[in-house]
Design a protein around this motif. Sequence first.
Motif, PDB file in Angstrom:
ATOM      1  N   UNK A  68       0.836  -1.217  -0.186  1.00  0.00           N
ATOM      2  CA  UNK A  68       0.005   0.029  -0.073  1.00  0.00           C
ATOM      3  C   UNK A  68       0.952   1.252   0.099  1.00  0.00           C
ATOM      4  N   UNK A  69       1.945   1.108   0.731  1.00  0.00           N
ATOM      5  CA  UNK A  69       2.597   2.372   0.897  1.00  0.00           C
ATOM      6  C   UNK A  69       3.329   2.692  -0.523  1.00  0.00           C
ATOM      7  N   UNK A  70       3.887   1.762  -1.227  1.00  0.00           N
ATOM      8  CA  UNK A  70       4.680   1.824  -2.495  1.00  0.00           C
ATOM      9  C   UNK A  70       3.571   2.418  -3.382  1.00  0.00           C
ATOM     10  N   UNK A  71       2.521   1.595  -3.431  1.00  0.00           N
ATOM     11  CA  UNK A  71       1.334   2.280  -4.474  1.00  0.00           C
ATOM     12  C   UNK A  71       1.166   3.593  -4.195  1.00  0.00           C
ATOM     13  N   UNK A 111       7.189   6.617 -16.996  1.00  0.00           N
ATOM     14  CA  UNK A 111       7.875   5.532 -16.245  1.00  0.00           C
ATOM     15  C   UNK A 111       7.143   5.466 -14.898  1.00  0.00           C
ATOM     16  N   UNK A 112       6.772   6.633 -14.349  1.00  0.00           N
ATOM     17  CA  UNK A 112       6.222   6.548 -12.920  1.00  0.00           C
ATOM     18  C   UNK A 112       4.843   5.756 -13.064  1.00  0.00           C
ATOM     19  N   UNK A 113       4.047   6.197 -14.180  1.00  0.00           N
ATOM     20  CA  UNK A 113       2.615   5.581 -14.433  1.00  0.00           C
ATOM     21  C   UNK A 113       2.701   4.229 -14.703  1.00  0.00           C
ATOM     22  N   UNK A 140       1.906  -1.017 -11.836  1.00  0.00           N
ATOM     23  CA  UNK A 140       2.409  -2.378 -11.699  1.00  0.00           C
ATOM     24  C   UNK A 140       2.081  -2.676 -10.187  1.00  0.00           C
ATOM     25  N   UNK A 141       2.447  -1.613  -9.353  1.00  0.00           N
ATOM     26  CA  UNK A 141       2.193  -1.571  -7.929  1.00  0.00           C
ATOM     27  C   UNK A 141       0.838  -1.753  -7.452  1.00  0.00           C
ATOM     28  N   UNK A 142      -0.017  -0.994  -8.297  1.00  0.00           N
ATOM     29  CA  UNK A 142      -1.620  -1.271  -7.939  1.00  0.00           C
ATOM     30  C   UNK A 142      -2.152  -2.672  -8.444  1.00  0.00           C
ATOM     31  N   UNK A 143      -1.682  -3.087  -9.490  1.00  0.00           N
ATOM     32  CA  UNK A 143      -1.932  -4.406  -9.805  1.00  0.00           C
ATOM     33  C   UNK A 143      -1.423  -5.445  -8.782  1.00  0.00           C
ATOM     34  N   UNK A 196      -2.859  -8.856  -4.254  1.00  0.00           N
ATOM     35  CA  UNK A 196      -2.425  -9.474  -2.654  1.00  0.00           C
ATOM     36  C   UNK A 196      -3.845  -9.071  -2.271  1.00  0.00           C
ATOM     37  N   UNK A 197      -4.711  -8.121  -2.310  1.00  0.00           N
ATOM     38  CA  UNK A 197      -6.031  -8.068  -1.694  1.00  0.00           C
ATOM     39  C   UNK A 197      -6.869  -8.999  -2.111  1.00  0.00           C
ATOM     40  N   UNK A 198      -6.760  -9.444  -3.494  1.00  0.00           N
ATOM     41  CA  UNK A 198      -7.545 -10.649  -3.781  1.00  0.00           C
ATOM     42  C   UNK A 198      -7.375 -11.778  -3.070  1.00  0.00           C
ATOM     43  N   UNK A 199      -5.980 -12.139  -3.099  1.00  0.00           N
ATOM     44  CA  UNK A 199      -5.762 -13.356  -2.215  1.00  0.00           C
ATOM     45  C   UNK A 199      -6.057 -13.162  -0.841  1.00  0.00           C
ATOM     46  N   UNK A 200      -5.864 -12.147  -0.124  1.00  0.00           N
ATOM     47  CA  UNK A 200      -6.210 -11.860   1.277  1.00  0.00           C
ATOM     48  C   UNK A 200      -7.513 -12.134   1.353  1.00  0.00           C
TER      49      UNK A 200
END
Length: 404
Positions: free
Chosen positions: A74-77, A277-279, A284-287, A292-296
């Motif tokens: 979450x922090x990275x996204x 590049x940031x986009x 990628x980070x949001x994906x 992760x949220x899906x698996x959790x």
Amino acid sequence: VALQLLDRLAQIEDTQQSLKARQKSVVARQNNENDILGRIFVDYQKVCDDIDSLGSELATHRSSIQGQESYALQERAMSLKNRKQMLLSAQSLWKRISTGYVLIEEKTQLLNSLRLQIEQGEASIRRLENEVGQLERLWQEKKYTYMLSKSQNVIQLRADLKEGVSCSVCGATHHPYHSDTMLEQSKLIGEFKTDSELMETELKNKREQLLELYLELSANKGKRQSEEENLVGVRRRQAEDVNEWRIFVSLDRTFQECSPSTNLEARQSLLRLLIENTTNEAEKAQKELDTFNYHQRCINELSEKIQTQEFRKNELNVRLNEVNTGCQVMAGQAERLQQQIDLEVKYYSELYEKLEKLISVVDWMTQNGYDIIYGLWNYTSVIGAVSDGEVTAICWPYEMENHI
């Protein structure tokens, strides 16, 4: 006595039938309990299989996010999302800064051009004012000469002039406008008139040119003042934008410089590249975070389902133990009833054999007959079929004979 024994045999048969009926009922209940036990066991096995299946699926989801932390993702996204937003804001601000520097340069060049035009215009006005002053004096002289040339006194005076002789008015010895005849004088007056009119026309044109220069100079001065005020506003806004640019200096080490000498197009291209590049990194980070949220979420749902199935399993286990206990109780009852039936059959067979022996005795009053009856009495006393009085009645004749 034989009849009483037969009645006792009939009672034993009734008891056997009653026990068999009870046994049949117990067996039926036992079969029903066994069926229930089988269905519960099937449900129990199904719940266990479901728990195993859910556990395998849960392990798969857990292995998919092993080593990952929700907070870090979450922090990275959020960090990349904020960086992208800052880059977009920086791009918008840099467009204003670039436009401001270009506009300042254009307005500075325009003011320099206006200053040069004003200086040239003032110089042209001074030069033209001198020309107009000189021309106006010459025109006044021409006009005065023309006016004087039309008077009779001047005509007479001009007729009296002689070359080399001093003029009585001005003292000049050279007389360029001397005329000896009236025709020449008229011609000379016409020339004076023409010269005066031509000079007046030239003076008028010069004055018109001077007026145009005055108007142009005034317009240029007004435009210069307006442009200078506008440039002050542009520079003030530019200073504010440049000061605001300090917020985005941390985005890239090259952003430290923000001056007119900076390559505006190169920085704009760099901003576009950084945003792209940031986009990509943010997507990628949001994906990764969504995965992760899906698996959790699946882990939470599966854990809840497993907990529900475990609770169901415990309930079925308790029920299975209860029904199994009931089946064992029914089996025990059926076994005891079978034992009672076997015992009754045994008693029936022994009693029947005793009765056969009793019926086959020839001499009822012999010692042998008495022994048989006494043995029958002992047997019936055990099962409670014949009373003591009845046995006494049977044995009394033998006792009386011996007594006599």
